[in-house]
Scaffold this active site. Structure first.
Site, PDB file in Angstrom:
ATOM      1  N   GLU A   1      25.128  97.560 -86.669  1.00  0.00           N
ATOM      2  CA  GLU A   1      23.903  97.120 -86.844  1.00  0.00           C
ATOM      3  C   GLU A   1      23.053  98.289 -87.528  1.00  0.00           C
ATOM      4  O   GLU A   1      22.129  98.935 -87.015  1.00  0.00           O
ATOM      5  CB  GLU A   1      23.224  97.209 -85.469  1.00  0.00           C
ATOM      6  CG  GLU A   1      23.976  96.022 -84.674  1.00  0.00           C
ATOM      7  CD  GLU A   1      23.198  95.783 -83.502  1.00  0.00           C
ATOM      8  OE1 GLU A   1      22.402  96.529 -82.938  1.00  0.00           O
ATOM      9  OE2 GLU A   1      23.423  94.605 -82.795  1.00  0.00           O
TER      10      GLU A   1
ATOM     11  N   GLU B   1      29.453  90.903 -80.807  1.00  0.00           N
ATOM     12  CA  GLU B   1      28.540  91.127 -79.665  1.00  0.00           C
ATOM     13  C   GLU B   1      27.525  89.833 -79.399  1.00  0.00           C
ATOM     14  O   GLU B   1      27.104  89.335 -80.330  1.00  0.00           O
ATOM     15  CB  GLU B   1      27.595  92.321 -79.519  1.00  0.00           C
ATOM     16  CG  GLU B   1      28.042  93.825 -79.667  1.00  0.00           C
ATOM     17  CD  GLU B   1      27.033  94.764 -79.796  1.00  0.00           C
ATOM     18  OE1 GLU B   1      25.929  94.578 -79.331  1.00  0.00           O
ATOM     19  OE2 GLU B   1      27.326  95.961 -80.510  1.00  0.00           O
TER      20      GLU B   1
HETATM   21  C1  GBH Z   1      22.989  95.846 -79.422  1.00  0.00           C
HETATM   22  O1  GBH Z   1      21.806  95.832 -80.222  1.00  0.00           O
HETATM   23  C2  GBH Z   1      23.637  97.159 -79.570  1.00  0.00           C
HETATM   24  O2  GBH Z   1      24.854  97.085 -80.529  1.00  0.00           O
HETATM   25  C3  GBH Z   1      24.247  97.628 -78.355  1.00  0.00           C
HETATM   26  O3  GBH Z   1      24.671  98.881 -78.554  1.00  0.00           O
HETATM   27  C4  GBH Z   1      23.020  97.454 -77.015  1.00  0.00           C
HETATM   28  O4  GBH Z   1      23.684  97.869 -75.912  1.00  0.00           O
HETATM   29  C5  GBH Z   1      22.946  95.715 -76.955  1.00  0.00           C
HETATM   30  O5  GBH Z   1      22.838  95.094 -78.305  1.00  0.00           O
HETATM   31  C6  GBH Z   1      22.065  95.455 -76.009  1.00  0.00           C
HETATM   32  O6  GBH Z   1      20.792  95.903 -76.388  1.00  0.00           O
HETATM   33  O7  GBH Z   1      12.186  91.068 -81.112  1.00  0.00           O
HETATM   34  O8  GBH Z   1      12.264  91.212 -78.488  1.00  0.00           O
HETATM   35  O9  GBH Z   1      13.280  89.397 -79.945  1.00  0.00           O
HETATM   36  C7  GBH Z   1      20.631  94.824 -80.004  1.00  0.00           C
HETATM   37  C8  GBH Z   1      19.865  94.855 -81.376  1.00  0.00           C
HETATM   38  C9  GBH Z   1      17.898  94.210 -82.220  1.00  0.00           C
HETATM   39  C10 GBH Z   1      18.849  92.916 -80.327  1.00  0.00           C
HETATM   40  C11 GBH Z   1      16.495  93.576 -81.725  1.00  0.00           C
HETATM   41  C12 GBH Z   1      17.402  92.240 -80.046  1.00  0.00           C
HETATM   42  C13 GBH Z   1      15.288  91.857 -81.125  1.00  0.00           C
HETATM   43  C14 GBH Z   1      14.608  91.782 -79.697  1.00  0.00           C
HETATM   44  N1  GBH Z   1      18.776  93.923 -81.002  1.00  0.00           N
HETATM   45  N2  GBH Z   1      16.542  92.428 -81.234  1.00  0.00           N
HETATM   46  S1  GBH Z   1      12.931  90.994 -79.933  1.00  0.00           S
END
Ligand code: GBH
Length: 486
Positions: free
Chosen positions: A171, A389
């Site tokens: 990511e 994931e």
């Molecule tokens: C992953 O990232 C990670 O790789 C991991 O380490 C982590 O623990 C896991 O997810 C859980 O968080 O704008 O409110 O709709 C998650 C990446 C990027 C997912 C932003 C949600 C938008 C949220 N995130 N995304 S929102």
């Protein structure tokens, strides 16, 4: 609307991979053992107010000491694949010099996995840059990309005889924009200029590392994992909302997948971020490295969202907290606005159910995402897709006998697996599903307050307890079948 596989039993191909994922800083602990150096997350966790409750990853799930038990758990859950990340600062405390004791931990972990019949899937970078390299400029500096390739080479020299599947970055959107622009993640910088520089240098690091790995192991399975969203306009008839959806899709998705799969940055986004000096960082040959063939595109999907283009009317609760909802706390909230360098994008509620992160549950978004990736990006190059994931945070309800009846999580995974199969039936070449996460762990800026595991971790005793979702997932993995709804 739910797809054709919405209710009955759903069968996956025999070769489909079933696994789980974690990341080094989120599970290992042992932050000061075996000669490990500090990473940006060790330092960031000490910043007052940066992490919920002042939590850090110093102990986490103590996986460094309990990896044998954890691998046995994976075997008991019938999982055939374990996606983990290696801590660059454990292996190279100063980001440059190999620490044999650090390598030894991963060597023992890999042997344990192979002994249990679980295939290791190694991610080289899941957000924990050695602090020494941050001090030298971090990802906004081009040098960091070259150091990353050296680290990749050292890891392959040590483990390449036993690890077949390698992911360069997890990511890069998060590393670049949560880390250097939003300030919500380490290293906590709040600079759009640094964010776009980091984005390019992360991708360059991917390309250089890929080159180092490919030259060592032409037959290895190599790739990168991206976080994707599915951006819908709040009102498809409103040009401002369509424009917001274009930008959201552009900065989250196309900004990363297009240079990798097509060798070009999306022209509309390049134009939108031109004033941040983005183009200055791109040197001749960079995009050839970045777009070298990969074998697998890792897809991390949690949620999509509806976005609107007019700020005034859409300031709802989630705004400005793009990676999770913080509960009320006496601590200062560092994050005050979206880390997106394209500012006029605003999430709008669609009334869908939400997880404990505040993220909408939208399984059919995953079907749309995978079919689109197949059609527009991976299909034309014959690159496979794996969901590296997917999962959900919900508070654990502990029953009288200690059992965890996490039906919300079970249902979330069930629905998303059905969505994956819908995409496969529509032609997407999806080869596996790795649930996030094997066990509850350190959820970055939200500390230990959010639980994503199919296995519960009691942070007082470090006891692991398989949740209802874990038992269910073990049956799915063993049978290759998502059972019909009862
Ligand atoms: C992953 O990232 C990670 O790789 C991991 O380490 C982590 O623990 C896991 O997810 C859980 O968080 O704008 O409110 O709709 C998650 C990446 C990027 C997912 C932003 C949600 C938008 C949220 N995130 N995304 S929102």
């Amino acid at each position: 609307s739910p797809g054709p596989n919405a209710t009955g039993p759903v069968h996956f191909p025999a070769e489909f991979r079933w696994g789980s994922a974690t990341a080094a800083y989120q599970v290992e602990g042992a932050a000061a053992e075996g000669g490990r150096g500090e990473s940006i997350w060790d330092v960031f966790c000490r910043v007052p107010g940066a992490v919920h409750n002042g939590d850090d990853g110093a102990v986490a799930c103590d996986h460094y000491h309990r990896y044998q038990e954890d691998v046995a758990l994976m075997r008991d859950l019938n999982l055939d694949t374990y996606r983990f990340s290696t801590s660059w600062a454990r292996v190279m405390p100063d980001g440059r010099t190999v620490n044999p004791a650090g390598l030894d931990f991963y060597s023992r972990l890999v042997d344990e996995l192979l002994g249990a019949g679980v295939a290791p899937w190694l991610t080289l970078y899941h957000w924990d840059l050695p602090q020494a390299l941050e001090d030298a400029g971090g990802w906004p500096s081009r040098e960091t990309a070259y150091r990353f390739a050296d680290y990749a080479a050292a890891m392959h020299d040590a483990l390449g005889d036993r690890v077949d599947v390698w992911t360069t970055l997890n990511e890069p959107w998060c590393s670049a924009f949560l880390g250097y622009t939003g300030g919500e993640h380490a290293p906590g910088r709040q600079s759009p200029v640094d964010g776009v520089a980091a984005a390019h240098h992360l991708l360059l690091g991917h390309g250089l590392a890929l080159d180092a790995l490919r030259s060592r192991a032409p037959e290895a399975t190599l790739g990168i994992t991206l976080n994707f969203t599915v951006a819908d306009p709040a009102d498809p008839a409103d040009p401002a909302d369509l424009e917001a959806a274009r930008k959201e899709d552009g900065i989250f998705n196309r900004m990363f997948v297009e240079p990798i799969m097509r060798g070009v940055y999306p022209p509309d986004i390049v134009e939108d971020i031109a004033h941040l000096g983005f183009a200055d960082h791109i040197c001749e040959g960079d995009l050839d490295l970045i777009s070298a063939p990969i074998d697998v595109l890792g897809v991390n999907y949690y949620n999509g969202g509806a976005v609107a283009g007019t700020p005034e009317q859409n300031l709802e609760d989630g705004f400005g907290r793009p990676d999770g909802v913080r509960e009320e706390t006496a601590e200062p909230v560092r994050q005050t606005r979206s880390p997106n360098p394209l500012p006029d994008i605003h999430p709008r509620s669609r009334g869908l159910p939400r997880t404990d992160m505040g993220w909408e549950v939208q399984p059919e978004g995953l079907t749309r995402l995978l079919t689109r990736l197949q059609r527009d990006y991976t299909g034309p190059r014959g690159t496979a897709l794996v969901v590296t994931e997917n999962g959900a945070a919900y508070p654990d309800v502990v029953g009288p006998d200690g059992q965890i009846e996490d039906t919300d999580r079970l249902h979330y995974i069930d629905q998303h697996l059905r969505a994956v199969k819908d995409a496969m039936d529509a032609g997407a070449d999806v080869r596996g599903y790795l649930v996030w996460s094997l066990m509850d762990n350190f959820e970055w800026a939200l500390g230990y307050s959010k639980r994503f595991g199919v296995v519960r971790v009691d942070y007082e005793t470090q006891q692991r307890t398989v949740k209802a979702s874990g038992s269910w997932y073990a049956q799915v993995a063993a049978s290759g079948t998502v059972p019909g709804e009862h």
